[in-house]
Design a protein around this motif. Sequence first.
Motif, PDB file in Angstrom:
ATOM      1  N   VAL A  74       0.835  -1.202   0.000  1.00 17.45           N
ATOM      2  CA  VAL A  74       0.000   0.000   0.000  1.00 17.45           C
ATOM      3  C   VAL A  74       0.872   1.256   0.000  1.00 17.45           C
ATOM      4  O   VAL A  74       0.635   2.192  -0.780  1.00 17.45           O
ATOM      5  CB  VAL A  74      -0.974  -0.003   1.196  1.00 17.45           C
ATOM      6  N   LEU A  75       1.876   1.274   0.860  1.00 14.01           N
ATOM      7  CA  LEU A  75       2.759   2.444   0.915  1.00 14.01           C
ATOM      8  C   LEU A  75       3.535   2.618  -0.391  1.00 14.01           C
ATOM      9  O   LEU A  75       3.703   3.746  -0.872  1.00 14.01           O
ATOM     10  CB  LEU A  75       3.719   2.334   2.095  1.00 14.01           C
ATOM     11  N   GLY A  76       4.003   1.525  -0.954  1.00 13.73           N
ATOM     12  CA  GLY A  76       4.721   1.601  -2.218  1.00 13.73           C
ATOM     13  C   GLY A  76       3.849   2.110  -3.348  1.00 13.73           C
ATOM     14  O   GLY A  76       4.262   2.965  -4.141  1.00 13.73           O
ATOM     15  N   ALA A  77       2.629   1.598  -3.430  1.00  9.97           N
ATOM     16  CA  ALA A  77       1.700   2.033  -4.477  1.00  9.97           C
ATOM     17  C   ALA A  77       1.336   3.500  -4.305  1.00  9.97           C
ATOM     18  O   ALA A  77       1.232   4.246  -5.287  1.00  9.97           O
ATOM     19  CB  ALA A  77       0.445   1.165  -4.457  1.00  9.97           C
ATOM     20  N   THR A  78       1.161   3.925  -3.069  1.00  4.14           N
ATOM     21  CA  THR A  78       0.837   5.324  -2.798  1.00  4.14           C
ATOM     22  C   THR A  78       2.003   6.229  -3.195  1.00  4.14           C
ATOM     23  O   THR A  78       1.798   7.269  -3.832  1.00  4.14           O
ATOM     24  CB  THR A  78       0.497   5.514  -1.303  1.00  4.14           C
ATOM     25  N   ALA A  79       3.216   5.831  -2.860  1.00  2.00           N
ATOM     26  CA  ALA A  79       4.399   6.611  -3.235  1.00  2.00           C
ATOM     27  C   ALA A  79       4.541   6.654  -4.755  1.00  2.00           C
ATOM     28  O   ALA A  79       4.833   7.713  -5.326  1.00  2.00           O
ATOM     29  CB  ALA A  79       5.653   6.029  -2.591  1.00  2.00           C
TER      30      ALA A  79
END
Length: 75
Positions: A35-40
């Motif tokens: 989730v954090l990677g996709a958001t970044a």
Amino acid sequence: MGLDDITKKAKAFLNDNRVKDALTSEQAEEMSDKVLGATADAANKVTGGKYEEQIEGARTSADDKIGTDDKPPAT
């Protein structure tokens, strides 16, 4: 049911060892990293990479607070 009752139930739920185990499991870590990677990635795409360093710093900071390990996700 009052706010105090709801608060007590929420605390009891979060203190349950099964819940703690689930929140700190490898699966939870993998999901939070994704989730954090996709958001970044999305933020970098929207900004054209102009703020990539700041976005990565924010991703790392969030991962440190909610993750169970320190390595960044593979993107």
